[in-house]
Design a protein around this motif. Sequence first.
Motif, mmCIF file in Angstrom:
data_model
loop_
_atom_site.group_PDB
_atom_site.id
_atom_site.type_symbol
_atom_site.label_atom_id
_atom_site.label_comp_id
_atom_site.label_asym_id
_atom_site.label_seq_id
_atom_site.Cartn_x
_atom_site.Cartn_y
_atom_site.Cartn_z
ATOM 1 N N GLU A 13 0.920 -1.054 -0.082
ATOM 2 C CA GLU A 13 -0.098 0.147 0.114
ATOM 3 C C GLU A 13 0.913 1.174 -0.079
ATOM 4 N N PHE A 14 2.063 1.273 0.820
ATOM 5 C CA PHE A 14 2.840 2.387 0.926
ATOM 6 C C PHE A 14 3.357 2.716 -0.525
ATOM 7 N N CYS A 15 3.932 1.600 -1.232
ATOM 8 C CA CYS A 15 4.407 1.791 -2.364
ATOM 9 C C CYS A 15 3.473 2.263 -3.808
ATOM 10 N N SER B 103 8.644 2.610 -8.190
ATOM 11 C CA SER B 103 8.908 1.798 -9.293
ATOM 12 C C SER B 103 9.227 0.485 -8.874
ATOM 13 N N ASP B 104 9.091 -0.566 -9.543
ATOM 14 C CA ASP B 104 9.788 -1.901 -9.243
ATOM 15 C C ASP B 104 11.086 -1.878 -8.667
ATOM 16 N N ALA C 135 12.429 -2.691 0.096
ATOM 17 C CA ALA C 135 11.779 -3.935 1.169
ATOM 18 C C ALA C 135 12.752 -4.248 1.633
ATOM 19 N N PRO C 136 14.022 -4.628 1.703
ATOM 20 C CA PRO C 136 14.738 -5.183 3.112
ATOM 21 C C PRO C 136 14.951 -4.079 4.042
ATOM 22 N N SER D 185 12.448 7.125 -8.287
ATOM 23 C CA SER D 185 11.254 7.011 -9.073
ATOM 24 C C SER D 185 10.287 8.046 -8.937
ATOM 25 N N PHE D 186 10.317 9.190 -7.998
ATOM 26 C CA PHE D 186 9.295 10.114 -7.750
ATOM 27 C C PHE D 186 8.995 10.858 -8.673
ATOM 28 N N ALA D 187 7.474 11.070 -8.982
ATOM 29 C CA ALA D 187 7.043 12.030 -9.913
ATOM 30 C C ALA D 187 7.204 13.294 -9.541
#
Length: 412
Positions: free
Chosen positions: A5-7, A13-14, A21-22, A99-101
């Motif tokens: 949800e946060f992502c 981005s992937d 994640a870690p 990857s921030f817009a």
Amino acid sequence: MEFPEFCRLWQLSDLDRAQLAPLWKEYEGEPAKEVPEFLETAYFEKIYPLCQAKVPLAEILPRVRAVSRLAHEAPAVSVLAKIIFDGAFKREPMFKLTSFADPFPIFGEELSGVFTLMISLGAYPLIAAKHRALGIPQSYTDDLMAWFGGNMEMYALGHRGAPGREFGFSWVRLYVDGTLFRIGRLEYWMQDYRPWLPAIYRNAQGKVAALCRDNWMIGKHHQCVSDPAQADFTTHFTETETTVSGTLYCADGSFDPETVTTLDKAQWHPVAKPWSLCPSLHIPGGKRMPFDEIKSSLVAAKKFFADYFHQEVPLFCCNSWILNPAWETILPDSNIARFRREGHAIPAPPAAPRAGMGFVFGRADVDPTTLPATNSMQRAIQEAARQDKLDAGAVFFLADDLEDLGNEYYRE
């Protein structure tokens, strides 16, 4: 908030998801919901005046309060801020979200730059602590904060006058690590003898010879290029037991590709070793740069590194769009043209396309001649573009010569 949800909320981005994640378990617990001090209005009110920004505190405060209110209402804002702050200023190696817009989700055009600015100013206590550990006076800590004020001007150019700064923290991290310092008008990045510097020699009479290194590709502006198709000439440098030979690059930026200069090593000696401290100069934006202030800064920097790092600096160097050779004809009476004339010119490393345009217009994604020009520097950028001379330049100043600067010493 769960990690997926946060992502999704921040549209990561992937690649950023995989990198984050870690680390997520450090931030998903209860303490992560606390609002960090640097997102509080009171903290901003205390630190912002040090930035010497043109935007008055009273004018930016409503946006600051709005960001702080969002942080108190939405834990995801505080969590994101902590992730960015820790990654930018505390983690080794530096952790970056890429990857921030622009503008960011939630914040929009009004608040995105202010959010970044608030995180950036949060580095102040870390910088101050580093300076105390090095024995550097508080005045140097406070002085370097003026960089943020100049940086805000560049952001405003590209964001319709909005206050704030771009999302990026690598330069600020150099302050935190204690490798970049503001001394008077200039900043100094502690580096050793850079690969883009030529082989610099001096003889007993004080004459200076700068020989290009081997296999430098020189383009039409007498600067280095990375594309062989753009190269007019490739330099050669050779060394024997008793001599060094190569292409001599003169103080005014000229050279003769047909002439090989040979120096007798018994008479000519390198001015620095590969591991010598040779700080590179940065010219913070936001203020004029008369050469008397440049000279005062250089003289003070020589003493600074001797006093606080116990190192003798053999030379200072600078590689920048501000040193574009074109300014000597387009802006002959300007401070930036004089800055170049007072140094010993050398070939600049390959420059980014439309060098300097991002600093002057706040963007570099279009032809500068298509944009409105409201000041002399913007008009100069446009003229350089029309002449196909939008490039960078480079110079050095030998530390032993600093007191003699002011009358185009090297060119004389």
